[in-house]
Structure formats: structure tokens, C-alpha cells
Design a protein around this motif. Structure first.
Motif, short mmCIF file in Angstrom:
data_model
loop_
_atom_site.label_atom_id
_atom_site.label_comp_id
_atom_site.label_asym_id
_atom_site.label_seq_id
_atom_site.Cartn_x
_atom_site.Cartn_y
_atom_site.Cartn_z
N GLN A 103 -8.56 3.74 -6.13
CA GLN A 103 -7.62 2.76 -6.68
C GLN A 103 -6.41 2.59 -5.76
OE1 GLN A 103 -6.79 2.20 -10.87
NE2 GLN A 103 -8.07 3.99 -11.39
N ILE A 104 -5.94 3.68 -5.16
CA ILE A 104 -4.81 3.58 -4.23
C ILE A 104 -5.21 2.75 -3.01
CG2 ILE A 104 -3.15 4.86 -2.85
CD1 ILE A 104 -2.88 5.24 -5.89
N GLU A 105 -6.39 2.98 -2.51
CA GLU A 105 -6.84 2.25 -1.32
C GLU A 105 -7.07 0.77 -1.60
OE1 GLU A 105 -10.30 4.39 -0.09
OE2 GLU A 105 -9.18 5.79 1.18
N ASP A 106 -7.41 0.42 -2.84
CA ASP A 106 -7.75 -0.97 -3.17
C ASP A 106 -6.54 -1.83 -3.52
OD1 ASP A 106 -10.39 -0.42 -2.75
OD2 ASP A 106 -10.86 -0.07 -4.87
N VAL A 107 -5.35 -1.25 -3.61
CA VAL A 107 -4.16 -2.02 -4.01
C VAL A 107 -3.93 -3.22 -3.11
CG1 VAL A 107 -1.64 -1.94 -4.10
CG2 VAL A 107 -2.97 -0.16 -5.22
N GLU A 108 -3.99 -3.03 -1.80
CA GLU A 108 -3.71 -4.11 -0.85
C GLU A 108 -4.68 -5.26 -1.00
OE1 GLU A 108 -3.80 -4.74 3.97
OE2 GLU A 108 -2.90 -2.89 3.19
N ASN A 109 -5.95 -4.96 -1.29
CA ASN A 109 -6.98 -6.00 -1.37
C ASN A 109 -7.09 -6.62 -2.76
OD1 ASN A 109 -7.76 -5.58 1.35
ND2 ASN A 109 -9.06 -3.85 0.75
N ASP A 110 -6.74 -5.87 -3.80
CA ASP A 110 -6.94 -6.36 -5.17
C ASP A 110 -5.75 -7.11 -5.74
OD1 ASP A 110 -9.38 -5.18 -5.02
OD2 ASP A 110 -8.89 -3.45 -6.30
N PHE A 111 -4.56 -6.96 -5.13
CA PHE A 111 -3.37 -7.57 -5.71
C PHE A 111 -2.56 -8.29 -4.63
CE2 PHE A 111 -4.32 -3.59 -7.97
CZ PHE A 111 -4.60 -4.10 -9.24
N ASP A 112 -1.78 -9.28 -5.08
CA ASP A 112 -0.90 -10.04 -4.18
C ASP A 112 0.57 -9.76 -4.42
OD1 ASP A 112 -3.04 -11.35 -2.88
OD2 ASP A 112 -3.12 -12.86 -4.49
N THR A 113 0.91 -9.23 -5.59
CA THR A 113 2.31 -8.95 -5.91
C THR A 113 2.42 -7.60 -6.59
OG1 THR A 113 2.25 -9.97 -8.11
CG2 THR A 113 2.78 -11.41 -6.23
N TYR A 114 3.62 -7.05 -6.58
CA TYR A 114 3.89 -5.77 -7.24
C TYR A 114 3.65 -5.87 -8.74
CZ TYR A 114 6.75 -2.00 -9.20
OH TYR A 114 7.20 -0.91 -9.91
N SER A 115 4.07 -6.99 -9.35
CA SER A 115 3.95 -7.13 -10.80
C SER A 115 2.50 -7.20 -11.27
CB SER A 115 4.72 -8.38 -11.26
OG SER A 115 4.20 -9.55 -10.65
N GLU A 116 1.57 -7.61 -10.39
CA GLU A 116 0.16 -7.71 -10.77
C GLU A 116 -0.51 -6.34 -10.90
OE1 GLU A 116 -1.78 -10.14 -7.93
OE2 GLU A 116 -0.87 -12.01 -8.62
N ILE A 117 0.06 -5.34 -10.26
CA ILE A 117 -0.58 -4.02 -10.24
C ILE A 117 -0.47 -3.38 -11.62
CG2 ILE A 117 -0.56 -1.73 -9.19
CD1 ILE A 117 0.76 -3.00 -6.74
N SER A 148 0.66 5.73 -1.11
CA SER A 148 0.84 4.79 0.00
C SER A 148 2.11 3.98 -0.23
CB SER A 148 -0.36 3.84 0.09
OG SER A 148 -0.18 2.89 1.13
N LEU A 149 2.78 3.61 0.85
CA LEU A 149 3.94 2.72 0.79
C LEU A 149 3.47 1.29 1.01
CD1 LEU A 149 7.05 2.43 0.62
CD2 LEU A 149 7.11 2.69 3.11
N CYS A 150 3.98 0.35 0.22
CA CYS A 150 3.53 -1.04 0.29
C CYS A 150 4.73 -1.99 0.32
CB CYS A 150 2.65 -1.39 -0.91
SG CYS A 150 1.18 -0.35 -1.09
N VAL A 151 4.49 -3.23 0.78
CA VAL A 151 5.50 -4.27 0.77
C VAL A 151 4.88 -5.56 0.26
CG1 VAL A 151 5.04 -4.82 3.21
CG2 VAL A 151 7.17 -5.59 2.15
N GLU A 152 5.61 -6.24 -0.60
CA GLU A 152 5.25 -7.59 -1.05
C GLU A 152 6.15 -8.58 -0.32
OE1 GLU A 152 6.26 -10.40 -4.83
OE2 GLU A 152 5.72 -8.31 -5.28
N PHE A 153 5.58 -9.66 0.24
CA PHE A 153 6.38 -10.65 0.96
C PHE A 153 5.67 -12.00 0.89
CE2 PHE A 153 3.22 -9.24 3.90
CZ PHE A 153 2.99 -10.28 4.78
N GLU A 154 6.37 -13.01 1.33
CA GLU A 154 5.81 -14.36 1.40
C GLU A 154 5.40 -14.64 2.83
OE1 GLU A 154 7.95 -18.51 0.99
OE2 GLU A 154 7.65 -17.67 -1.03
N ASN A 155 4.11 -14.93 3.05
CA ASN A 155 3.63 -15.11 4.42
C ASN A 155 3.98 -16.50 4.95
OD1 ASN A 155 1.78 -16.90 3.30
ND2 ASN A 155 0.04 -15.51 3.44
#
Length: 338
Positions: free
Chosen positions: A259-273, A311-318
Motif C-alpha cells: 500500500q505504501i508503494e502504490d500511493v504514487e500510482n493510485d492517487f493524485d492528491t493527498y486528500s484522496e489517500i 515514504s515522503l511524498c509531494v502533491e503539486f500541479e504539473n
């Protein structure tokens, strides 16, 4: 005594003939100059008058100090007079310098036959822009026009090539400048010179170049954990937003590595997690990062003698305006036994 009187008279005459506006524009003295020093045309301290150990002094001719006068109650009366004379000489030289500068201003500015107007920039890109100006020839038959620009409003240190115009040409003139830095504020103005070499300046305006769409995405690094105990640990990492802004920084952690590894691929924002008990949890630590920063966060309520992943993550607008998550590598640690 006649010498003193002539110097005093010259000083008074000089003071009276200098307009107030000129005095307000007194050149700034360098640090090397004494009190009331002034800058010569060479940019050096030519003459000065100031204090040294409670004594007046007068330095003449740059750093050669051909004449040094001191004033102190223990000095001879003649030295006191010399100190005051030195002050008047410095004042007269200073006022003469101001007169010369006023003449330069009158010769070069404010008397141009043409009128120049700066117009807003157009076709702004990440590394280029079109600068625009307008000229009123008035009684002048021809003129040269160009633009000055730079990243400081007080230092337009770059110029375009000069273009010859005559009164049969369009009043509008443009120039495309290139080699600019992306996402950078630039200042510019239009400039014109009439047939007599008199210069007129337009108002300074500004524009910001676009962001480079090929900029690197943020760099996220998950660092080793610290201060591990039976129910807590300090998670660490750092984020470099590169040329992106407004990053939301957070840690994800838990006992389920997948689940930790899939965060980047499964979600686009912090609030979705969606948190999942001990298997997946999240903690927001920065809501608006520009630039780069290092982070540490102590998480509690962990199960003892258990392997955890984080894991440390960042949400941003591409660059396309879409929300995106980037996470660092998944690291692991094991809590202490109670």
C-alpha cells in the motif's frame, strides 16, 4: 585675510546659484570618503572634509593627501583657520561638481525634440518577448530608437540594437529579445535619440517570462529513520520543488509495504489517500512549499516489535495543470520490543 574673504565669498556665491533641486541630487559618497565627501567623474573620492579623533581634516587629490589639516582646541589658531578654509574649499569643489552634473543633464536629457513612450510587452515566452515603443517625432526628421532591459528596475543593463527611423515611418517600433530566463520578472523601457543627440526615455514597465514546460519535476528523497522506540519513530526526508511551486508535503507510513508503494500510482492528491488502520496512515507536514526544504516528523501509536514502511511524498500541479503525486523511495524500520 583677503584670501579668506575671497574663499568665503566664492562659497556664498556658489551656494546661492545652486538650485535646491540640484542639492537634493547630491552624489552619494563612497565609504572611503570622509564626511561630506563627494564622487568625482572618475568615481573616486576627490575631496573630503570630516572628523578623525575629534579633529577636522581635509584630504586633497584622491589618496595622495597632499594637504592634511587638523583642528583641535590644542592646535594653533592658524591650524583652526586652515581647517575651516579646507572645509570651504571642499564645499566649493563639491558645488562646482554639481554644476557640471547639472550641465550634463541639460545637455543630454529633457531637451530632446522627440517624445518616447513605452508600450506593454507582447508574445511573452519562457525565454523571449516582444518589446514595443512609440515615438512622436514632433519637429525632428529622424531618430534612433532602442530598448533597455534587465532584471532590476534600477539597473537596465542590457540593450537592443539601435534602429534608424524617420518621420515617414510608423510611430510604433518593436524588438524581440531572446535568451531570457524562464519564470523571471524583467523591467524595460523604450529609448530614443533625436538628430542632435538628445535622448528621451519612456516609462519603465515590466513582464514575467513563462515557466519552462520542460522543467524537471520535484525531487523527493526519503531519508533514514531516527529515534526508534517501541511505539514511535522520527521519519525524515527532503523535497526540492525545482521550478514548481505550492507543494503539499506529507509522509505515508504503515505495516503494509504494498500500500505504501502504490500511493504514487493510485492517487493524485493527498486528500484522496484513504487511511487503512495500521497498514496505511498519512500525515501532512507542509501545505505550500516553494524551493526546497528538509523535513522530520515523529509518528506515534506504532505497534511494538513490528516492521513498518514509510515514504515522503509531494502533491503539486504539473505543467499541464493537473494534480500529481511524487513519492520518494519506500524505506523501512522495526520498532523496539516493549
Amino acid at each position: 585675510m583677503k584670501k579668506y574673504q575671497s574663499i568665503l565669498s566664492a562659497a556664498l556665491v556658489a551656494v546661492l546659484i545652486i538650485p535646491v533641486t540640484i542639492v537634493m541630487a547630491t552624489p552619494k559618497a563612497e565609504a572611503a570618503c570622509s564626511y561630506q565627501g563627494y564622487l568625482s567623474s572618475s568615481g573616486k573620492c576627490s575631496k573630503s572634509f570630516g572628523f578623525s579623533n575629534n579633529k577636522y581634516k581635509y584630504d586633497y587629490d584622491d589618496d595622495r593627501y597632499e594637504n592634511r589639516y587638523r583642528f583641535n582646541s590644542s592646535y594653533y589658531l592658524s591650524d583652526q583657520y586652515n581647517a575651516r578654509i579646507a572645509y570651504l574649499e571642499a564645499l566649493i569643489a563639491h558645488l562646482q561638481d554639481l554644476l557640471e552634473k547639472q550641465k550634463e543633464l541639460q545637455d543630454n536629457f529633457g531637451e530632446s525634440e522627440i517624445d518616447i513612450k513605452t508600450l506593454s510587452a507582447r508574445d511573452i515566452d519562457k525565454d523571449s518577448a516582444e518589446l514595443r515603443g512609440e515615438i512622436d517625432f514632433n519637429s525632428s526628421d529622424s531618430a534612433e530608437v532602442w530598448f533597455q532591459y534587465g532584471t532590476s528596475i534600477n539597473n537596465l543593463n542590457r540593450s537592443t540594437a539601435k534602429v534608424d527611423l524617420d518621420d515617414s515611418d510608423s510611430d510604433l517600433f518593436t524588438r524581440t529579445i531572446t535568451g531570457l530566463e524562464d519564470n523571471t520578472l524583467y523591467y524595460f523601457r523604450a529609448v530614443g535619440e533625436d538628430e542632435d543627440g538628445k535622448t528621451d526615455y519612456g516609462t519603465k514597465l515590466s513582464f514575467r517570462t513563462d515557466r519552462d514546460n520542460n522543467d524537471e519535476e520535484p525531487d523527493v528523497t526519503t531519508n533514514s529513520v531516527r529515534n526508534i522506540e517501541d511505539d514511535r519513530a522520527t521519519l525524515r526526508g527532503n523535497v526540492d520543488m525545482n521550478n514548481f511551486d505550492n507543494g503539499r508535503i506529507f509522509f505515508v507510513y504503515g505495516e503494509d509495504e504494498d500500500q505504501i508503494e502504490d500511493v504514487e500510482n493510485d492517487f493524485d492528491t493527498y486528500s484522496e489517500i484513504a487511511e487503512d488502520g495500521d497498514d496505511l496512515q498519512k500525515v501532512l507536514i507542509d501545505n505550500d512549499l516553494d524551493g526546497n526544504d528538509s523535513y522530520s516528523e515523529t509518528v506515534t501509536g506504532l505497534d511494538d516489535d513490528t516492521r513498518h514502511y514509510y515514504s515522503l511524498c509531494v502533491e503539486f500541479e504539473n505543467e499541464d495543470g493537473d494534480d500529481k503525486l511524487i513519492c520518494g523511495d519506500v524505506e523501512e524500520f522495526e520498532t523496539d520490543r516493549t
